[in-house]
Scaffold this active site. Structure first.
Site, mmCIF file in Angstrom:
data_model
loop_
_atom_site.group_PDB
_atom_site.id
_atom_site.type_symbol
_atom_site.label_atom_id
_atom_site.label_comp_id
_atom_site.label_asym_id
_atom_site.label_seq_id
_atom_site.Cartn_x
_atom_site.Cartn_y
_atom_site.Cartn_z
ATOM 1 N N ASN A 83 27.590 -36.306 46.502
ATOM 2 C CA ASN A 83 28.711 -35.850 47.326
ATOM 3 C C ASN A 83 29.538 -37.001 47.869
ATOM 4 O O ASN A 83 30.675 -36.806 48.264
ATOM 5 C CB ASN A 83 28.187 -35.003 48.494
ATOM 6 C CG ASN A 83 27.418 -33.799 48.000
ATOM 7 O OD1 ASN A 83 27.936 -33.021 47.188
ATOM 8 N ND2 ASN A 83 26.185 -33.655 48.422
ATOM 9 N N ARG A 86 34.403 -35.335 49.889
ATOM 10 C CA ARG A 86 33.511 -36.285 50.573
ATOM 11 C C ARG A 86 33.434 -37.631 49.847
ATOM 12 O O ARG A 86 32.961 -38.612 50.404
ATOM 13 C CB ARG A 86 32.100 -35.671 50.714
ATOM 14 C CG ARG A 86 32.020 -34.604 51.785
ATOM 15 C CD ARG A 86 30.704 -33.835 51.728
ATOM 16 N NE ARG A 86 30.675 -32.833 50.662
ATOM 17 C CZ ARG A 86 29.638 -32.035 50.404
ATOM 18 N NH1 ARG A 86 28.547 -32.122 51.114
ATOM 19 N NH2 ARG A 86 29.697 -31.143 49.427
ATOM 20 N N ASN A 96 48.445 -71.631 20.405
ATOM 21 C CA ASN A 96 48.782 -70.491 19.538
ATOM 22 C C ASN A 96 50.029 -69.748 19.982
ATOM 23 O O ASN A 96 50.510 -68.875 19.278
ATOM 24 C CB ASN A 96 47.594 -69.522 19.488
ATOM 25 C CG ASN A 96 47.191 -69.027 20.865
ATOM 26 O OD1 ASN A 96 47.388 -69.712 21.872
ATOM 27 N ND2 ASN A 96 46.623 -67.840 20.927
ATOM 28 N N ASN A 121 17.063 -26.445 47.963
ATOM 29 C CA ASN A 121 17.645 -25.896 46.744
ATOM 30 C C ASN A 121 18.322 -27.022 45.956
ATOM 31 O O ASN A 121 19.197 -27.711 46.470
ATOM 32 C CB ASN A 121 18.685 -24.846 47.176
ATOM 33 C CG ASN A 121 19.555 -24.384 46.023
ATOM 34 O OD1 ASN A 121 19.120 -24.369 44.876
ATOM 35 N ND2 ASN A 121 20.785 -23.984 46.349
ATOM 36 N N ASP A 157 27.821 -31.917 39.949
ATOM 37 C CA ASP A 157 27.472 -33.061 40.797
ATOM 38 C C ASP A 157 25.961 -33.245 40.952
ATOM 39 O O ASP A 157 25.506 -33.959 41.840
ATOM 40 C CB ASP A 157 28.194 -32.984 42.155
ATOM 41 C CG ASP A 157 27.680 -31.878 43.052
ATOM 42 O OD1 ASP A 157 26.928 -31.007 42.571
ATOM 43 O OD2 ASP A 157 28.045 -31.882 44.246
ATOM 44 N N THR A 190 30.546 -21.738 45.679
ATOM 45 C CA THR A 190 29.833 -21.783 44.390
ATOM 46 C C THR A 190 29.677 -20.389 43.769
ATOM 47 O O THR A 190 29.710 -20.246 42.546
ATOM 48 C CB THR A 190 28.445 -22.430 44.569
ATOM 49 O OG1 THR A 190 27.802 -21.859 45.716
ATOM 50 C CG2 THR A 190 28.566 -23.937 44.790
HETATM 51 C C1 UD1 Z 1 25.152 -26.854 47.029
HETATM 52 C C2 UD1 Z 1 24.305 -25.649 47.414
HETATM 53 C C3 UD1 Z 1 23.099 -26.134 48.225
HETATM 54 C C4 UD1 Z 1 22.316 -27.132 47.386
HETATM 55 C C5 UD1 Z 1 23.201 -28.261 46.890
HETATM 56 C C6 UD1 Z 1 22.460 -29.087 45.872
HETATM 57 C C7 UD1 Z 1 25.738 -23.677 47.712
HETATM 58 C C8 UD1 Z 1 26.445 -22.830 48.685
HETATM 59 N N1 UD1 Z 1 25.073 -24.723 48.223
HETATM 60 O O1 UD1 Z 1 25.642 -27.454 48.201
HETATM 61 O O2 UD1 Z 1 22.246 -25.044 48.571
HETATM 62 O O3 UD1 Z 1 21.222 -27.639 48.150
HETATM 63 O O4 UD1 Z 1 24.387 -27.747 46.239
HETATM 64 O O5 UD1 Z 1 23.184 -30.242 45.487
HETATM 65 O O6 UD1 Z 1 25.740 -23.385 46.529
HETATM 66 N N2 UD1 Z 1 31.961 -25.975 43.183
HETATM 67 C C9 UD1 Z 1 32.911 -25.252 42.523
HETATM 68 N N3 UD1 Z 1 33.714 -24.417 43.237
HETATM 69 C C10 UD1 Z 1 33.598 -24.253 44.571
HETATM 70 C C11 UD1 Z 1 32.630 -25.022 45.266
HETATM 71 C C12 UD1 Z 1 31.817 -25.861 44.547
HETATM 72 O O7 UD1 Z 1 33.034 -25.347 41.293
HETATM 73 O O8 UD1 Z 1 34.374 -23.477 45.134
HETATM 74 C C13 UD1 Z 1 31.099 -26.908 42.413
HETATM 75 C C14 UD1 Z 1 31.331 -28.357 42.796
HETATM 76 O O9 UD1 Z 1 32.262 -28.980 41.916
HETATM 77 C C15 UD1 Z 1 29.947 -28.972 42.666
HETATM 78 C C16 UD1 Z 1 28.990 -27.823 42.877
HETATM 79 O O10 UD1 Z 1 29.750 -26.628 42.713
HETATM 80 O O11 UD1 Z 1 29.735 -29.489 41.374
HETATM 81 C C17 UD1 Z 1 28.324 -27.836 44.249
HETATM 82 O O12 UD1 Z 1 29.318 -27.778 45.260
HETATM 83 P P1 UD1 Z 1 29.192 -28.578 46.625
HETATM 84 O O13 UD1 Z 1 30.342 -28.201 47.469
HETATM 85 O O14 UD1 Z 1 28.951 -29.989 46.371
HETATM 86 O O15 UD1 Z 1 27.877 -27.890 47.240
HETATM 87 P P2 UD1 Z 1 26.837 -28.542 48.244
HETATM 88 O O16 UD1 Z 1 27.398 -28.529 49.605
HETATM 89 O O17 UD1 Z 1 26.349 -29.819 47.710
HETATM 90 CA CA CA Z 2 26.999 -31.105 46.024
#
Ligand code: UD1
Ligand code: CA
Length: 471
Positions: free
Chosen positions: A226, A17, A385, A168, A105, A82
């Protein structure tokens, strides 16, 4: 018995994103990569271990932390969510420890908030915040009694669930020994086909574990990044927070909404920063330094009592005590100014040492020069120079006076207390206490006629007649 805490930081996401070629974790807030903010905050808690979950190509991140041997790395080759990310760290985690989950993030979380989360008396503690516009975040669901029942991601939420404003933050505390069992329960049966870490909450509730929330008031502290819009919001938030801390420590910031300080910057007492200054570390400002409006200063050390006047640009400069620089001055790497040096408007200084009390007040270029004490450099002085291949040095010894509009063709030395006449092109040594002068002699033509316009009958200018001599 004191239970060890291990921290797991999720940083394997692709950050699609963001729509930039820079990996999300290396995007910066206040000049430091997002992941660096998280790791340095994590370290404040003195955990038994920090596990960093990264994607397939994490070479840049590994390079960033090359000197931090205490980090444990876990690879998540495919980004399956996650929950799946935490599973990759599981083999390295001590099952008897409590776990704190942080997100790469969500970088601006503060140590005190994390201390509240990990000291919550529950099996699982979720850090939550209430948002008027909760779009994009997982929502906290509760039963009729207000007890947490789970977390629903926006994409899976019913319209009623989307109206929930408690979200969350993504940060969890999980009590000792519970993580493997909870992760084992995760499935990817949802809109995104991912293993959501957030589902551990509902599983914990089903198992009769205690789940509590720690709710914080400051939504920006847990703002997820994001896209570039959220990155900019985080940057402003961080700058305001940092400015507040500096003001509380005695730095006068005229408008905390109009200053940017990036990286490692330190200030002694009574520093004043006027509006729209951009300061990039490493940098240090001695007591009583004044930074006027619109100055850009990086990688520099400014001695006590020095004044950087408006619109100046400093990079790699060292200033002693009581220097005056600008307005509109440019100090480049290797500008090394002793106490009381004065650099005025439109003066550029590069790789040049200037002794105490020396001055270049207007319109000059000083490069590759060694300048002694109490030297006065007239307006429009240029050190020539560069011969197209080599850089050569100009030496101006103590007490030298350079007249205006002088070209000093290096290598060249002007010895102690010598004077150079204005408009000179100096190509050789000027001996001590002598006058060096090198310019065409003036001649005067008496009664010299100026060019004349000739107009026709209609009053139009036809041509200009030039005098034969002297033009
Ligand atoms: C996530 C949460 C959401 C929360 C939000 C807060 C989940 C399913 N959702 O959503 O409830 O409100 O964060 O900011 O957890 N990452 C990995 N591997 C993966 C996917 C993600 O390491 O396979 C890491 C990403 O690098 C990032 C973090 O986990 O640092 C969050 O991932 P992201 O995809 O941004 O989750 P959100 O959609 O923001
Ligand atoms: Ca995120």
């Amino acid at each position: 018995m004191k239970i060890d805490l291990e921290i797991c930081v999720l940083a394997a996401g692709k950050g699609t994103r963001m729509k930039t070629s820079v990996p999300k974790m290396l995007q910066t807030v206040a000049g430091r990569p997002l992941i660096e903010h998280v790791i340095s905050t994590a370290k404040q808690l003195s955990p038994a271990a920090i596990h960093l979950v990264v994607g397939e190509d994490a070479s840049a991140m590994r390079a960033l932390f090359a000197e931090q041997a205490d980090l444990t790395w876990a690879k998540q080759s495919e980004q399956l969510g996650t929950g799946h990310a935490v599973m990759q760290a599981l083999p390295g985690l001590n099952a008897d420890s409590a776990t704190l989950i942080l997100l790469g993030d969500v970088p601006l979380i503060q140590t005190e908030t994390l201390e509240r989360l990990i000291s919550c008396d529950a099996d699982i503690a979720v850090l939550t915040v209430n948002l008027d516009a909760p779009t994009g975040y997982g929502r906290i669901t509760r039963d009729a009694e207000g007890l947490v029942t789970g977390i629903v991601e926006e994409k899976d939420a019913t319209p009623a669930e989307r109206d929930i404003t408690e979200v969350n933050s993504g940060l969890f505390f999980i009590g000792p020994g519970l993580l493997p069992g909870l992760l084992a329960k995760l499935t990817n049966d949802n809109q995104q086909g991912e293993f959501y870490l957030t589902d551990i909450v509902a599983h914990a509730v089903a198992q009769g574990l205690s789940v509590k929330t720690v709710n914080i008031a400051d939504a920006e502290e847990v703002g997820g990044i994001n896209d570039l819009v959220q990155l900019a919001v985080a940057e402003r938030y961080f700058q305001r927070r940092q400015a507040k801390a500096l003001m509380r420590a005695g730095v006068r910031i005229l408008d905390p909404d109009r200053v940017d300080i990036r990286g490692a910057v330190t200030f002694d007492e009574d520093v004043i920063i006027d509006v729209n200054a951009v300061i990039e570390g490493p940098a240090h400002f001695g007591a009583g330094v004044m930074i006027e409006a619109h100055s850009v200063i990086k990688n520099s050390r400014i001695g006590p009592g020095s004044v950087i006047k408006a619109h100046s640009n400093l990079d790699g400069a060292i200033l002693g005590e009581g220097c005056q620089v600008g307005p509109y001055a440019r100090l480049r790497p290797g500008a090394d100014l002793s106490d009381g040096v004065s650099i005025g408007n439109f003066v550029e200084v590069k790789k040049t040492v200037m002794g105490p009390g020396s001055k270049a007040s207007h319109l000059s270029y000083l490069g590759d020069a060694v300048i002694g004490a109490e030297v006065n450099i007239g307006a429009g002085t240029i050190t020539c120079n560069y011969d197209g291949v080599n850089k050569w040095q100009t030496v101006l010894e103590d007490g030298v006076f350079i007249g205006s509009n002088t070209a000093l063709v290096a290598p060249v030395t002007v010895e102690k207390d010598a004077t150079v006449g204005a408009g000179s092109t100096i190509t050789g040594r000027v001996p001590q206490s002598s006058l060096g002068i090198a310019r065409g002699k003036q001649r005067n033509i008496e009664g010299w006629p100026r060019p004349e316009k000739i107009t026709d009958a209609a009053g139009l200018v036809k041509k200009q007649i030039s005098p034969k001599d002297g033009a």
